[in-house]
Design a protein around this motif. Structure first.
Motif, PDB file in Angstrom:
ATOM      1  N   LEU A   1       8.482  13.212  10.905  1.00 12.17           N
ATOM      2  CA  LEU A   1       7.832  12.770   9.670  1.00 12.17           C
ATOM      3  C   LEU A   1       8.859  12.499   8.578  1.00 12.17           C
ATOM      4  O   LEU A   1       8.786  11.494   7.862  1.00 12.17           O
ATOM      5  N   GLU A   2       9.795  13.407   8.456  1.00 13.67           N
ATOM      6  CA  GLU A   2      10.812  13.295   7.409  1.00 13.67           C
ATOM      7  C   GLU A   2      11.653  12.040   7.590  1.00 13.67           C
ATOM      8  O   GLU A   2      11.869  11.272   6.640  1.00 13.67           O
ATOM      9  N   SER A   3      12.105  11.790   8.818  1.00 17.89           N
ATOM     10  CA  SER A   3      12.956  10.624   9.064  1.00 17.89           C
ATOM     11  C   SER A   3      12.166   9.323   8.940  1.00 17.89           C
ATOM     12  O   SER A   3      12.666   8.333   8.385  1.00 17.89           O
ATOM     13  N   THR A   4      10.935   9.334   9.422  1.00 16.06           N
ATOM     14  CA  THR A   4      10.114   8.128   9.330  1.00 16.06           C
ATOM     15  C   THR A   4       9.765   7.813   7.883  1.00 16.06           C
ATOM     16  O   THR A   4       9.831   6.655   7.450  1.00 16.06           O
ATOM     17  N   ALA A   5       9.376   8.834   7.124  1.00 19.67           N
ATOM     18  CA  ALA A   5       9.036   8.625   5.714  1.00 19.67           C
ATOM     19  C   ALA A   5      10.210   8.029   4.950  1.00 19.67           C
ATOM     20  O   ALA A   5      10.037   7.105   4.127  1.00 19.67           O
ATOM     21  N   LYS A   6      11.400   8.520   5.222  1.00 15.20           N
ATOM     22  CA  LYS A   6      12.596   8.012   4.550  1.00 15.20           C
ATOM     23  C   LYS A   6      12.886   6.579   4.981  1.00 15.20           C
ATOM     24  O   LYS A   6      13.237   5.728   4.151  1.00 15.20           O
ATOM     25  N   GLU A   7      12.728   6.312   6.285  1.00 15.85           N
ATOM     26  CA  GLU A   7      13.050   4.989   6.817  1.00 15.85           C
ATOM     27  C   GLU A   7      12.132   3.900   6.274  1.00 15.85           C
ATOM     28  O   GLU A   7      12.607   2.810   5.906  1.00 15.85           O
ATOM     29  N   ILE A   8      10.831   4.176   6.226  1.00 15.75           N
ATOM     30  CA  ILE A   8       9.881   3.121   5.878  1.00 15.75           C
ATOM     31  C   ILE A   8       9.422   3.181   4.420  1.00 15.75           C
ATOM     32  O   ILE A   8       8.736   2.267   3.955  1.00 15.75           O
ATOM     33  N   GLY A   9       9.777   4.254   3.722  1.00 15.29           N
ATOM     34  CA  GLY A   9       9.389   4.361   2.324  1.00 15.29           C
ATOM     35  C   GLY A   9       7.984   4.892   2.109  1.00 15.29           C
ATOM     36  O   GLY A   9       7.294   4.463   1.176  1.00 15.29           O
ATOM     37  N   ALA A  10       7.570   5.827   2.950  1.00  7.45           N
ATOM     38  CA  ALA A  10       6.243   6.436   2.781  1.00  7.45           C
ATOM     39  C   ALA A  10       6.197   7.253   1.501  1.00  7.45           C
ATOM     40  O   ALA A  10       7.211   7.796   1.045  1.00  7.45           O
ATOM     41  N   THR A  11       5.017   7.374   0.919  1.00  5.92           N
ATOM     42  CA  THR A  11       4.836   8.094  -0.331  1.00  5.92           C
ATOM     43  C   THR A  11       5.005   9.596  -0.154  1.00  5.92           C
ATOM     44  O   THR A  11       5.569  10.287  -1.007  1.00  5.92           O
ATOM     45  N   ASP A  12       4.523  10.123   0.978  1.00  2.28           N
ATOM     46  CA  ASP A  12       4.551  11.566   1.203  1.00  2.28           C
ATOM     47  C   ASP A  12       4.315  11.826   2.681  1.00  2.28           C
ATOM     48  O   ASP A  12       3.930  10.916   3.436  1.00  2.28           O
ATOM     49  N   TYR A  13       4.526  13.065   3.100  1.00  2.00           N
ATOM     50  CA  TYR A  13       4.189  13.440   4.471  1.00  2.00           C
ATOM     51  C   TYR A  13       3.777  14.904   4.503  1.00  2.00           C
ATOM     52  O   TYR A  13       4.174  15.708   3.653  1.00  2.00           O
TER      53      TYR A  13
ATOM     54  N   LYS B   1       0.832  -1.201   0.000  1.00  2.00           N
ATOM     55  CA  LYS B   1       0.000   0.000   0.000  1.00  2.00           C
ATOM     56  C   LYS B   1       0.869   1.254   0.000  1.00  2.00           C
ATOM     57  O   LYS B   1       1.988   1.261   0.518  1.00  2.00           O
ATOM     58  N   LYS B   2       0.331   2.326  -0.561  1.00  2.00           N
ATOM     59  CA  LYS B   2       0.953   3.636  -0.413  1.00  2.00           C
ATOM     60  C   LYS B   2       0.532   4.223   0.935  1.00  2.00           C
ATOM     61  O   LYS B   2      -0.592   3.994   1.384  1.00  2.00           O
ATOM     62  N   VAL B   3       1.434   4.985   1.540  1.00  2.28           N
ATOM     63  CA  VAL B   3       1.136   5.588   2.837  1.00  2.28           C
ATOM     64  C   VAL B   3       1.554   7.049   2.839  1.00  2.28           C
ATOM     65  O   VAL B   3       2.666   7.393   2.417  1.00  2.28           O
ATOM     66  N   ILE B   4       0.652   7.903   3.313  1.00  2.00           N
ATOM     67  CA  ILE B   4       0.924   9.327   3.518  1.00  2.00           C
ATOM     68  C   ILE B   4       0.892   9.584   5.009  1.00  2.00           C
ATOM     69  O   ILE B   4      -0.088   9.240   5.684  1.00  2.00           O
ATOM     70  N   LEU B   5       1.951  10.163   5.529  1.00  5.82           N
ATOM     71  CA  LEU B   5       2.046  10.446   6.958  1.00  5.82           C
ATOM     72  C   LEU B   5       1.629  11.882   7.241  1.00  5.82           C
ATOM     73  O   LEU B   5       1.906  12.790   6.451  1.00  5.82           O
ATOM     74  N   ALA B   6       0.984  12.100   8.380  1.00  2.00           N
ATOM     75  CA  ALA B   6       0.662  13.445   8.839  1.00  2.00           C
ATOM     76  C   ALA B   6       0.967  13.524  10.328  1.00  2.00           C
ATOM     77  O   ALA B   6       0.732  12.575  11.070  1.00  2.00           O
ATOM     78  N   GLY B   7       1.506  14.666  10.753  1.00  2.00           N
ATOM     79  CA  GLY B   7       1.832  14.834  12.157  1.00  2.00           C
ATOM     80  C   GLY B   7       2.335  16.235  12.425  1.00  2.00           C
ATOM     81  O   GLY B   7       2.457  17.059  11.516  1.00  2.00           O
ATOM     82  N   ARG B   8       2.646  16.502  13.688  1.00  2.00           N
ATOM     83  CA  ARG B   8       3.005  17.862  14.090  1.00  2.00           C
ATOM     84  C   ARG B   8       4.487  18.182  13.934  1.00  2.00           C
ATOM     85  O   ARG B   8       4.863  19.346  13.847  1.00  2.00           O
TER      86      ARG B   8
END
Length: 268
Positions: free
Chosen positions: A45-57, A33-40
């Motif tokens: 967000l940036e480090s997690t997206a890079k680590e797990i391969g998220a589509t966007d944040y 699945k594609k995943v878009i992260l949102a948070g404060r």
């Protein structure tokens, strides 16, 4: 096939920079699945997206619902494939009426209510028109066993917000179930005590870790059971002996879970 019960392409996960949000995101990505992260916090967000391969944040404070219309417009235009919302963001603050000035209590309580109640409700309702255009969509609400039994005495507002999210999830599922124009599943995940950073505001922020509390689950233990139940197609998901006992007892009660089922089916 079990994967048929994960009938979505792209999930937006609030509170996705760490904890259970990150764990759910990693699991969904492992299932293609594609995943878009949102948070404060942008750095998380940036480090997690890079680590797990998220589509966007996106940096988003779910307690500030005035930002939602612009955010929803942006994320649906950039990612029209979005068809799953995970309302995971939440805050938990120790609040004791005998120890706090009323103004401080209310300030902190309002923050919990904004993030834990108004955030999921507003974001869900603003995404529903987009989801109704999809052949299938999912809304996943992360509540808590504390919404069933409020045994964490120092968290009266948090307990109440999670009870609200539980009942909101039940009623929303019933209301959306028979909509002719879309198939939108509502799934509730009610964690027991899990070793995340949720207790960061307590005197001992690690009192939910397994080494200090044997009944607590690790994130890995929690996700193993959640994944099995999601792939099985469960609408109500919990984990661990404590979670299964509390949630199971609620749903097996003639006056509670079974009583609601009768009303839902048109009986009394």
């Amino acid at each position: 096939m079990p994967s048929d019960n994960l009938n979505f392409q792209c999930a937006l996960i609030t509170g996705g920079g760490g904890g259970l949000g990150k764990a759910l995101a990693s699991y969904f990505i492992s299932k293609g699945k594609k995943v878009i992260l949102a948070g404060r916090t942008k750095s998380n967000l940036e480090s997690t997206a890079k680590e797990i391969g998220a589509t966007d944040y996106y940096v988003l404070d779910t307690g500030k619902t005035s930002a939602f219309p612009e955010f929803v417009s942006l994320v649906t235009q950039k990612h029209p494939e979005l068809d799953c919302l995970v309302n995971n963001a939440g805050v938990q603050k120790p609040l004791e009426v005998s120890k706090l000035d009323p103004s401080e209590f209310l300030y902190k309580a309002d923050e919990e209510i904004n993030v834990n109640i108004r955030g999921p409700m507003h974001l869900t309702l603003q995404l529903l028109p987009h989801f109704r255009l999809k052949p299938a969509a999912m809304i996943i609400n992360v509540s808590s066993v504390l919404g069933f039994v409020p045994f964490s005495i120092i968290n009266p507002v948090y307990n109440g917000t999670k009870a609200w999210l539980h009942f909101w999830s039940m009623n929303l599922r019933t209301q959306l179930r028979d909509e002719p124009q879309a198939k939108i599943r509502v799934v509730e995940i009610a964690p027991p005590m899990v070793g995340t950073d949720l207790h960061r505001d307590r005197e001992d922020p690690d009192d939910n870790k397994k080494e200090k509390n044997p009944i607590s689950l690790t994130v890995e233990e929690f996700m193993q059971e959640v994944a099995e139940k999601m792939e099985r197609g469960d609408g109500m998901i919990t984990a661990g002996p404590m979670g299964r006992e509390i949630v199971g007892a609620w749903y097996e009660s003639d006056k509670l879970g079974k009583g609601y089922k009768k009303i839902e089916e048109g009986g009394m």
